[in-house]
Design an enzyme around this catalytic site. Structure first.
Site, PDB file in Angstrom:
ATOM      1  N   SER A 174       0.830  -1.196   0.000  1.00 47.98           N
ATOM      2  CA  SER A 174       0.000   0.000   0.000  1.00 47.98           C
ATOM      3  C   SER A 174       0.873   1.258   0.000  1.00 47.98           C
ATOM      4  O   SER A 174       1.671   1.455  -0.907  1.00 47.98           O
ATOM      5  CB  SER A 174      -0.949  -0.030   1.206  1.00 47.98           C
ATOM      6  OG  SER A 174      -1.922   0.981   1.106  1.00 47.98           O
ATOM      7  N   ASP A 270      -8.457  -3.025  -7.190  1.00 45.31           N
ATOM      8  CA  ASP A 270      -7.850  -2.732  -5.902  1.00 45.31           C
ATOM      9  C   ASP A 270      -8.915  -2.199  -4.944  1.00 45.31           C
ATOM     10  O   ASP A 270      -9.511  -1.141  -5.170  1.00 45.31           O
ATOM     11  CB  ASP A 270      -6.727  -1.699  -6.083  1.00 45.31           C
ATOM     12  CG  ASP A 270      -5.932  -1.452  -4.825  1.00 45.31           C
ATOM     13  OD1 ASP A 270      -6.532  -1.013  -3.823  1.00 45.31           O
ATOM     14  OD2 ASP A 270      -4.710  -1.691  -4.834  1.00 45.31           O
ATOM     15  N   HIS A 337      -6.433  -5.803  -1.586  1.00 45.20           N
ATOM     16  CA  HIS A 337      -5.426  -4.748  -1.409  1.00 45.20           C
ATOM     17  C   HIS A 337      -4.339  -5.303  -0.497  1.00 45.20           C
ATOM     18  O   HIS A 337      -4.612  -5.668   0.640  1.00 45.20           O
ATOM     19  CB  HIS A 337      -6.068  -3.510  -0.782  1.00 45.20           C
ATOM     20  CG  HIS A 337      -5.132  -2.338  -0.671  1.00 45.20           C
ATOM     21  ND1 HIS A 337      -4.656  -1.654  -1.773  1.00 45.20           N
ATOM     22  CD2 HIS A 337      -4.572  -1.730   0.421  1.00 45.20           C
ATOM     23  CE1 HIS A 337      -3.864  -0.663  -1.368  1.00 45.20           C
ATOM     24  NE2 HIS A 337      -3.787  -0.697  -0.041  1.00 45.20           N
TER      25      HIS A 337
END
Length: 374
Positions: A174, A270, A337
């Site tokens: 991330s 995502d 994610h």
């Protein structure tokens, strides 16, 4: 009669033991106390930190440096909200965490990196390690020093043995995945000549897309991040010389200038980007997207169509990568994610696969990429 509470505790203990068997032993925290004198500190002024599980056997001189994720703060209010949490203070971080997925020390769960020196760098600056503002407002005591933290942590790892590395991989999830892109060349430059260096970004390819209301929400957000943290001077010059610095937070505009081999791992759907770039709360005041974002089974046909449009936009944003040998990618259509840290998605019998390739551990794709000489 068996005590119900005792049975419950036994079940919790058994679950913990099962998790420990899969994830491996917990890894203790290391505080970089010497960084404080350099002003390399978290938002609250506490020292930066990381977790290191030392390598062994054939991996003793190989290093995997993985950057923790956790979004960004874009102004005083949002940075204050992080300041007294683990995302703004090493005082609030767990002193031990379990390593799994790409960080696992079990060969059957992580065959490529299990015996490497594996590091998880904690994220406590709120700007993907790019900020550097000298002044500290005494009212808030906020420190915007991410770039200094980055340098201090890498220098500490070099002293811990990374200066003798043969192979080194910078990875992240991330906001940490974005860090591994933004600092990819910097990582290579800080290591001795001759070290084979690569970068892996997991869920770090954030795209510049309008939200469902037609507003450029994420672009404005990054504008504020860069301004608040004074990030401009620490973003790739190859990008900032041609466009405003905040645009260089988007990999689609700056990755062409990266010289170090880069591998992308991302979901085209995502989940964080769909929730926060495509359909952020500010663009959905009546909550039309609320249930859909909680569970895509609740999405209407029109919402599914909108998400499919986002997938196309995401794939188009990847087109700038081209077919250059120092680039590689593993893009799936999961609603996910960050997929490298969890064993379920990194390497398991039911993990996502691409064209019958062993899943996200990339036993084929990443190994082929890794051995590409540059």
């Amino acid at each position: 009669m068996i005590n119900v509470r005792a049975v419950a505790w036994i079940n919790i203990l058994l679950c913990a033991l099962v998790a420990l068997k899969v994830n491996g032993v917990n890894v203790g925290i290391t505080y970089v106390e010497t960084a404080v004198a350099k002003g390399a500190v978290c938002l609250d002024g506490s020292p930066p930190a990381y977790h290191l599980d030392k390598g062994f056997g054939s991996g003793i001189n190989n290093w995997l440096v993985h950057i923790e994720g956790g979004g960004w703060c874009n102004n005083v209010t949002t940075c204050l909200a992080r300041k007294n949490t683990r995302l703004g203070s090493s005082k609030q971080m767990l002193t031990e965490i379990a390593f799994s997925g790409i960080l696992s020390n079990k060969q059957q769960f992580n065959p490529d990196f299990y015996n490497w020196n594996r590091v998880k760098v904690r994220y406590c600056d709120g700007a993907s390690f790019t900020g550097d503002v000298e002044a500290v407002d005494p009212t808030t005591n906020l420190h915007y020093r991410g770039a200094r933290v980055w340098l201090a942590v890498i220098e500490d790892l070099l002293e811990k043995g990374m200066k003798n590395a043969e192979y080194a991989l910078l990875s992240g999830c991330s906001a940490g995945g974005l860090t591994s892109i933004l600092h990819c060349d910097s990582f290579r430059a800080l290591l001795p000549m001759g070290v084979k260096v690569k970068c892996l970004a997991d869920a770090g390819y954030f795209i510049n897309a309008k939200d469902v209301s037609g507003t450029e929400h994420i672009q404005a957000f990054y504008d504020d991040v860069v301004t608040t943290h004074g990030s401009s001077k620490n973003l790739p010059a190859s990008c900032t010389s041609t466009m405003k610095p905040s645009m260089c937070f988007f990999p689609q505009y700056m990755e062409q200038g990266i010289r170090t081999p880069l591998f992308l791992l991302n979901a085209a759907y995502d989940s964080w980007q769909i929730k926060n770039i495509l359909a952020p709360g500010v663009a959905d005041p009546h909550g039309y997207w609320h249930n859909c974002k909680l569970d895509i089974k609740n999405c209407s046909p029109s919402q599914i169509q909108t998400m499919q449009g986002f997938r196309v936009e995401f794939l188009n944003a990847l087109s700038g990568l081209g077919n250059s040998s120092p680039r590689g990618m593993f893009i799936n259509s999961c609603y996910a994610h960050c997929q490298s840290e969890m064993q379920e998605t990194w390497l398991r019998d039911d993990s996502p696969v691409l064209d019958k390739t062993v899943s996200l551990s990339c036993l084929l794709c990443l190994l082929v990429y890794w051995h590409t000489e540059t």
